[in-house]
Design a protein around this motif. Structure first.
Motif, PDB file in Angstrom:
ATOM      1  N   GLY B  81       0.863  -1.220  -0.081  1.00 58.89           N
ATOM      2  CA  GLY B  81      -0.169   0.106   0.131  1.00 58.89           C
ATOM      3  C   GLY B  81       0.913   1.105  -0.071  1.00 58.89           C
ATOM      4  O   GLY B  81       0.405   2.382   0.346  1.00 58.89           O
ATOM      5  N   ILE B  82       2.189   1.066  -0.093  1.00 57.36           N
ATOM      6  CA  ILE B  82       3.129   2.198  -0.322  1.00 57.36           C
ATOM      7  C   ILE B  82       3.347   2.696  -1.713  1.00 57.36           C
ATOM      8  O   ILE B  82       3.773   1.695  -2.575  1.00 57.36           O
ATOM      9  CB  ILE B  82       4.202   1.962   0.600  1.00 57.36           C
ATOM     10  N   ASP B  83       2.953   3.799  -2.069  1.00 61.78           N
ATOM     11  CA  ASP B  83       2.914   4.504  -3.603  1.00 61.78           C
ATOM     12  C   ASP B  83       4.464   5.005  -3.441  1.00 61.78           C
ATOM     13  O   ASP B  83       4.664   6.044  -3.168  1.00 61.78           O
ATOM     14  CB  ASP B  83       1.765   5.379  -3.791  1.00 61.78           C
ATOM     15  N   LEU B  84       5.476   4.224  -3.990  1.00 57.24           N
ATOM     16  CA  LEU B  84       6.771   4.920  -4.081  1.00 57.24           C
ATOM     17  C   LEU B  84       6.928   6.009  -4.905  1.00 57.24           C
ATOM     18  O   LEU B  84       7.795   6.961  -4.694  1.00 57.24           O
ATOM     19  CB  LEU B  84       7.873   3.841  -4.894  1.00 57.24           C
ATOM     20  N   ASP B  85       6.048   6.228  -5.963  1.00 59.73           N
ATOM     21  CA  ASP B  85       6.190   7.656  -6.747  1.00 59.73           C
ATOM     22  C   ASP B  85       5.802   8.732  -5.807  1.00 59.73           C
ATOM     23  O   ASP B  85       6.397   9.738  -5.790  1.00 59.73           O
ATOM     24  CB  ASP B  85       5.288   7.315  -7.987  1.00 59.73           C
ATOM     25  N   ALA B  86       4.753   8.720  -4.783  1.00 63.02           N
ATOM     26  CA  ALA B  86       4.385   9.482  -3.938  1.00 63.02           C
ATOM     27  C   ALA B  86       5.444   9.845  -3.040  1.00 63.02           C
ATOM     28  O   ALA B  86       5.679  10.848  -2.758  1.00 63.02           O
ATOM     29  CB  ALA B  86       3.088   9.108  -3.309  1.00 63.02           C
ATOM     30  N   VAL B  87       6.059   8.822  -2.503  1.00 66.93           N
ATOM     31  CA  VAL B  87       7.155   8.917  -1.648  1.00 66.93           C
ATOM     32  C   VAL B  87       8.363   9.814  -2.380  1.00 66.93           C
ATOM     33  O   VAL B  87       8.844  10.668  -1.775  1.00 66.93           O
ATOM     34  CB  VAL B  87       7.735   7.665  -1.360  1.00 66.93           C
ATOM     35  N   ARG B  88       8.712   9.509  -3.523  1.00 62.74           N
ATOM     36  CA  ARG B  88       9.662  10.342  -4.412  1.00 62.74           C
ATOM     37  C   ARG B  88       9.295  11.729  -4.397  1.00 62.74           C
ATOM     38  O   ARG B  88      10.172  12.536  -4.361  1.00 62.74           O
ATOM     39  CB  ARG B  88       9.881   9.542  -5.674  1.00 62.74           C
ATOM     40  N   ALA B  89       8.002  11.790  -4.776  1.00 62.28           N
ATOM     41  CA  ALA B  89       7.550  13.220  -5.075  1.00 62.28           C
ATOM     42  C   ALA B  89       7.953  14.133  -3.627  1.00 62.28           C
ATOM     43  O   ALA B  89       8.319  15.256  -3.918  1.00 62.28           O
ATOM     44  CB  ALA B  89       6.108  13.421  -5.291  1.00 62.28           C
ATOM     45  N   ARG B  90       7.583  13.301  -2.687  1.00 61.34           N
ATOM     46  CA  ARG B  90       7.764  14.267  -1.515  1.00 61.34           C
ATOM     47  C   ARG B  90       9.270  14.460  -1.043  1.00 61.34           C
ATOM     48  O   ARG B  90       9.601  15.504  -0.909  1.00 61.34           O
ATOM     49  CB  ARG B  90       7.174  13.456  -0.197  1.00 61.34           C
ATOM     50  N   THR B  91       9.946  13.318  -1.197  1.00 60.93           N
ATOM     51  CA  THR B  91      11.429  13.512  -0.910  1.00 60.93           C
ATOM     52  C   THR B  91      12.290  14.525  -1.952  1.00 60.93           C
ATOM     53  O   THR B  91      13.130  15.280  -1.519  1.00 60.93           O
ATOM     54  CB  THR B  91      12.072  12.149  -1.170  1.00 60.93           C
ATOM     55  N   ASP B  92      11.761  14.477  -3.210  1.00 62.48           N
ATOM     56  CA  ASP B  92      12.340  15.301  -4.273  1.00 62.48           C
ATOM     57  C   ASP B  92      12.037  16.754  -3.770  1.00 62.48           C
ATOM     58  O   ASP B  92      12.682  17.836  -3.895  1.00 62.48           O
ATOM     59  CB  ASP B  92      11.461  15.154  -5.719  1.00 62.48           C
TER      60      ASP B  92
END
Lengths: 69, 184
Positions: B81-92
């Motif tokens: 249930g973890i959206d890696l793209d969403a995590v990347r958008a936040r870390t970017d």
């Protein structure tokens, strides 16, 4: 996401899938820790403060990140 | 060393950076160089075709292998249930573009990336570039073009680039023969 879906995925039928998910989670946590610690240091946080926030000893956090950051 | 590279060969090196960025790699190794060579329209891609390989297929399969080797697996995380793209958008947004990818590389490579802003080459990729120079000298060619880059990758038989080529179905000796006969 509910607690139960998380548990289901982490303990899915195929151990291979479950183990890969665990590995990815650990990798993600490690990378986020690196980025967060680096940012905290640049904002002037002490190693002691960072260690407390992470719930580990100051020695542990310094050993893991001290040379990198 | 890069002053001996033709414009086309330089573009291959630059494009390898794009490949690494697209595949979220923390560093550039021989496989990224290979994908870049296969996606170029220079003589190296022509030699791949002449050796019976489809450059587009080589590119697809090696990109797949790069993704499969990444310990951060978006598909596994999606199952949790973890959206890696969403995590990347936040870390970017919070730590800078590509920060999550660079955080996964070794301490030494991380330091170099911070200093230069470029995705660093692994030692094996540097070795392949050096070997391409040696190949050009051996063949008494003045400039290094994409053929020499591919020869350099092949020369390091146990390097990730050469192994990925074999996995993609290449016959190293045949390919080397094609490249040396093409070279003028």
């Amino acid at each position: 996401m509910t607690q139960s879906t998380l548990v289901t995925a982490a303990s899915g039928d195929d151990p291979g899938d479950g183990l890969r998910a665990v590995r990815s989670l650990r990798e993600l946590a490690d990378r986020l820790e690196t980025l967060q610690v680096e940012r905290a240091r640049s904002l002037g946080w002490s190693w002691q403060e960072i260690a407390e926030a992470l719930g580990v000893s100051k020695q542990a956090v310094h050993k893991k990140h001290g040379r990198r950051i | 060393m890069f002053e001996k590279f033709t414009k086309e060969a330089r573009q291959v090196v630059v494009h390898a950076q794009h490949v690494a960025r697209e595949e979220h790699s923390g560093s550039i190794d021989g496989r990224h160089l290979l994908v870049s060579l296969a996606e170029s329209d220079g003589p190296a891609a022509g030699a791949l075709t002449d050796a019976g390989l489809d450059p587009a297929e080589v590119s697809t399969s090696v990109r797949g292998a790069i993704r499969a080797g990444d310990p951060l697996d978006g598909t596994s995380l999606a199952a949790l249930g973890i959206d890696l793209d969403a995590v990347r958008a936040r870390t970017d947004a919070l730590f800078g573009e590509g920060s999550l990818d660079r955080a996964g590389s070794s301490r030494r490579l991380w330091a170099r990336r911070k200093a230069t802003g470029h995705i660093p080459f692994t030692p094996d990729a540097k070795k392949a570039l050096e070997l391409s120079l040696r190949e050009a000298l051996r063949l008494k060619h003045r400039g290094i073009d994409s053929r020499h880059l591919l020869l350099g990758l092949l020369r390091d038989e146990n390097g990730p680039g050469a192994r990925a080529l074999s996995d993609a179905g290449a016959h190293p000796e045949r390919l080397r023969h094609q490249l040396e006969n093409l070279a003028a």
